[in-house]
Design a protein around this motif. Structure first.
Motif, short mmCIF file in Angstrom:
data_model
loop_
_atom_site.label_atom_id
_atom_site.label_comp_id
_atom_site.label_asym_id
_atom_site.label_seq_id
_atom_site.Cartn_x
_atom_site.Cartn_y
_atom_site.Cartn_z
N PHE A 1 6.47 0.09 -13.62
CA PHE A 1 5.02 -0.10 -13.96
C PHE A 1 4.10 1.15 -13.64
CE2 PHE A 1 7.42 -3.78 -12.23
CZ PHE A 1 7.35 -4.60 -13.24
N VAL A 2 4.71 2.18 -12.83
CA VAL A 2 3.86 3.20 -12.86
C VAL A 2 4.16 4.35 -13.97
CG1 VAL A 2 3.33 5.13 -11.49
CG2 VAL A 2 3.84 2.99 -10.43
N VAL A 3 5.23 4.37 -14.37
CA VAL A 3 5.74 5.34 -15.30
C VAL A 3 5.22 5.05 -16.67
CG1 VAL A 3 7.56 6.57 -16.46
CG2 VAL A 3 7.55 6.15 -13.95
N GLN A 4 5.47 3.63 -17.18
CA GLN A 4 4.97 3.28 -18.47
C GLN A 4 3.57 3.58 -18.88
OE1 GLN A 4 7.02 2.87 -20.84
NE2 GLN A 4 8.88 2.68 -19.45
N ILE B 1 -2.58 -0.52 -9.24
CA ILE B 1 -2.56 -2.19 -9.25
C ILE B 1 -1.54 -2.56 -9.44
CG2 ILE B 1 -4.14 -3.95 -9.82
CD1 ILE B 1 -6.42 -2.21 -9.78
N MET B 2 -0.67 -2.01 -10.59
CA MET B 2 0.29 -2.94 -11.11
C MET B 2 1.70 -2.76 -9.98
SD MET B 2 0.17 -4.61 -13.68
CE MET B 2 1.58 -5.01 -14.66
N SER B 3 1.61 -1.66 -9.21
CA SER B 3 2.49 -1.14 -8.27
C SER B 3 2.29 -2.03 -7.01
CB SER B 3 2.88 0.28 -7.99
OG SER B 3 1.86 0.68 -7.48
N PHE B 4 1.20 -1.92 -6.79
CA PHE B 4 0.58 -2.67 -5.50
C PHE B 4 0.96 -4.45 -5.85
CE2 PHE B 4 -2.54 -4.98 -2.92
CZ PHE B 4 -2.58 -4.39 -1.71
N THR C 1 0.75 -1.35 0.15
CA THR C 1 0.01 -0.02 0.14
C THR C 1 1.04 1.31 0.01
OG1 THR C 1 -1.72 -1.51 1.25
CG2 THR C 1 -2.01 1.14 1.03
N THR C 2 1.79 1.21 0.93
CA THR C 2 2.72 2.45 0.85
C THR C 2 3.42 2.65 -0.43
OG1 THR C 2 3.15 1.60 2.97
CG2 THR C 2 4.44 3.63 2.48
N ILE D 1 -5.16 -13.30 -8.70
CA ILE D 1 -6.36 -13.33 -9.53
C ILE D 1 -7.26 -12.20 -9.34
CG2 ILE D 1 -7.99 -14.85 -10.65
CD1 ILE D 1 -5.98 -17.14 -10.14
N LEU D 2 -7.58 -12.21 -8.01
CA LEU D 2 -8.59 -11.32 -7.61
C LEU D 2 -8.46 -9.73 -7.83
CD1 LEU D 2 -9.96 -12.77 -4.06
CD2 LEU D 2 -11.06 -12.88 -6.25
N THR D 3 -6.93 -9.46 -7.55
CA THR D 3 -6.66 -8.17 -8.08
C THR D 3 -6.87 -7.82 -9.15
OG1 THR D 3 -4.83 -8.49 -6.57
CG2 THR D 3 -4.68 -6.33 -7.60
N MET D 4 -6.42 -8.93 -10.11
CA MET D 4 -6.53 -8.46 -11.75
C MET D 4 -7.86 -8.14 -12.01
SD MET D 4 -3.53 -8.08 -12.65
CE MET D 4 -2.26 -8.11 -11.36
N MET D 5 -8.59 -9.12 -11.32
CA MET D 5 -10.04 -9.08 -11.73
C MET D 5 -10.81 -7.83 -11.35
SD MET D 5 -11.64 -12.97 -11.04
CE MET D 5 -13.18 -12.32 -11.02
N ALA D 6 -10.16 -7.45 -9.99
CA ALA D 6 -10.88 -6.13 -9.60
C ALA D 6 -10.52 -4.83 -10.55
CB ALA D 6 -10.14 -5.90 -8.36
N MET D 7 -9.25 -4.92 -11.08
CA MET D 7 -8.55 -4.08 -12.11
C MET D 7 -9.68 -3.89 -13.18
SD MET D 7 -4.82 -3.65 -13.49
CE MET D 7 -4.70 -4.64 -14.92
N GLN D 8 -10.01 -4.96 -13.91
CA GLN D 8 -10.89 -4.91 -14.85
C GLN D 8 -12.26 -4.50 -14.63
OE1 GLN D 8 -10.35 -9.06 -16.36
NE2 GLN D 8 -8.25 -8.63 -17.24
#
Lengths: 229, 252
Positions: A106-109, A154-157, A19-20, A209-216
């Motif tokens: 992953f943030v900058v790109q 989400i990618m950085s997390f 998170t930080t 998997i849950l994170t990636m689904m949340a992202m979508q």
């Protein structure tokens, strides 16, 4: 077989770290990506290349150099000593610094891509309506780049949850302070305690998997309207 | 004529494999990487055989062997893993032997930081001591035994004063960078030809921890490979002994 108290502590530290890292790398990566997406000059190209380095350098190697730079013999460590700060290696702050450096690409790109796609026109329009630069960024650019910010967050997390090599070097694997989930799994595997390793690794996979689904779900594709055809 | 052609074909198939029979695979535990490199070089010069080394942690090599990776001889960093392979019937019977005994050292990257009695550990001003994970690395287990023997373990264990490397190589990095002022390392990492290569150190008396025996085994699949046996014999020989001693290992 269930999670040990040590497992639960590592999970808590891991989530706190992720998170930080996410917050800090968005605060740093946002302006950096904005700056990089403006005119194409040599210094910008160099900086853009430097931000992708964490993808190229093997994590333990990067970890070793960060350890050296932040240690008492390195330039950053010397500076910290000069100002009387506590050195970064083996502290949670040190972990955050290392983790932010690793997540920066992953943030900058995605942000650079989004800002470039927007182009100059929305800003020019905002300027003609009397918006200042910061105002324009917050009210015009940021909302339009929302999907990219979400991806970056989400990618950085997610990446800092799984990061291993660098964190291992900088953190020193101190229980209750810097020992994170990926290290705990590694130790179980190396000690051939596969049951415990499977439990934690399984949890990690489900979480990913849950994170990636949340992202979508947070970032829905625009619904197709008849005029799109 | 036809028979002759078959003979030629057979020759063409078998000769390359005969020529290659002198090549074999040596899997070496990371802490022995540098000495192993020197021994292999001397061995190749003296015998004309070719040893192809690979380096990883003992646990990694073990799981590679169990998963059918081709290894002919294995130089472990401990005695337990080779014993385990023996119990599982994976080695050439009677091929297990101790090729070196490791020494534990209290070391600092700073010149003059470690005194000749190791008292700095009790009285000195230091923030972090780098130790290998006792669950994974024999030197880590030895380090914990030593700290216990000195009555320091209780006060240190689980606190930020102890920082853990997952293997002895990483523990070395933690100490070399100076980020940890002190480290309990393998003597072979910081010692060459009778003196420390840099920094300062104190060799922990060997009666304060169980001996760190490093055993080697020939794998069952290499049972009949003469070159592999030749390498095992070479490892026990005088030339290898001198190289091993020069890195601060003990030989009994």
């Amino acid at each position: 077989m269930s999670l040990t108290p040590a497992d639960i502590t590592t999970i808590k530290i891991t989530i706190k770290l992720a998170t930080t890292t996410m917050i800090v790398s968005l605060l740093l990566g946002g302006p950096l990506a904005w700056w990089l997406s403006r005119r194409d000059t040599l210094p910008r190209r160099v900086i853009a290349a430097v931000t992708t380095m964490p993808l190229v350098i093997p994590p333990t190697v990067l970890g070793f150099y960060l350890l050296f730079f932040m240690g008492p013999f390195g330039p950053i460590g010397k500076m910290f000593k000069f100002f009387g700060f506590k050195l970064l290696p083996f502290t949670f702050s040190g972990l955050v610094v290392a983790s932010v450096i690793c997540s920066l690409p992953f943030v900058v790109q995605p942000l650079v891509n989004a800002f470039e796609a927007l182009g100059e026109r929305p800003l020019e329009a905002a300027a003609t309506l009397g918006a200042g630069k910061l105002d324009a960024f917050l009210t015009v650019i940021a909302p339009q780049a929302r999907p990219a910010f979400l991806t970056a967050a989400i990618m950085s997390f997610a990446h800092s949850i799984g990061e291993f090599g660098v964190v291992l070097m900088i953190g020193g694997s101190i229980p209750n302070v810097t020992r994170v989930l990926s290290m705990q799994i590694y130790v179980y595997v190396e000690a051939m305690e596969y049951g415990q390793a499977h439990l934690l690794a399984g949890g990690l996979v489900i979480f990913a998997i849950l994170t990636m689904m949340a992202m979508q779900m947070l970032n829905p594709r625009p619904k197709k309207t008849p005029t799109d055809r | 004529m036809k028979k002759f052609m078959v003979f030629l074909a057979a020759l063409a198939i078998f000769i390359p494999s005969l020529a290659a029979a002198d090549e074999f695979y040596v899997a070496v535990a990371s802490n022995f990487q540098v000495p192993a490199g020197e021994i292999i070089k001397a061995f190749e010069e003296d015998t004309g055989h070719k040893a192809i080394p690979s380096f990883a942690s003992t646990a990694q090599i073990y799981s590679q062997i169990v998963n059918d990776r081709e290894v002919d001889i294995f130089l472990s960093a401990d005695a337990a893993t080779p014993k385990k392979l023996e119990d599982e019937g994976r080695i050439k019977p009677g091929s297990r032997f101790t090729y070196a005994q490791g020494s534990l050292v209290l070391w600092s990257a700073t010149e003059g930081f470690v005194d000749s009695e190791g008292q700095v550990l009790k009285t000195g001003k230091w923030e972090h001591l780098a130790v290998a994970n006792p669950k994974l690395a024999p030197y880590g287990a030895a380090a914990y035994q030593f700290l216990e023997a000195w009555g320091l373990l209780k006060g240190l264990e689980g606190t930020p004063k102890i920082v853990t490397g997952e293997n002895i190589t990483q523990t070395h990095s933690l100490a070399v960078s100076g980020a940890a002022q002190l480290g309990l390392l393998a003597l072979s990492q910081v010692y060459r030809n009778g003196k420390f290569t840099s920094g300062s150190g104190w060799v922990v008396p060997s009666d304060l921890y169980s001996p760190i025996l490093q055993d080697a085994v020939i794998l069952k699949t290499a049972e009949n490979k003469a070159a592999v046996q030749a390498f095992a014999d070479y490892l026990k020989g005088e030339k290898a002994k001198q190289i091993i001693l020069s890195f601060g290992y003990i030989l009994k």
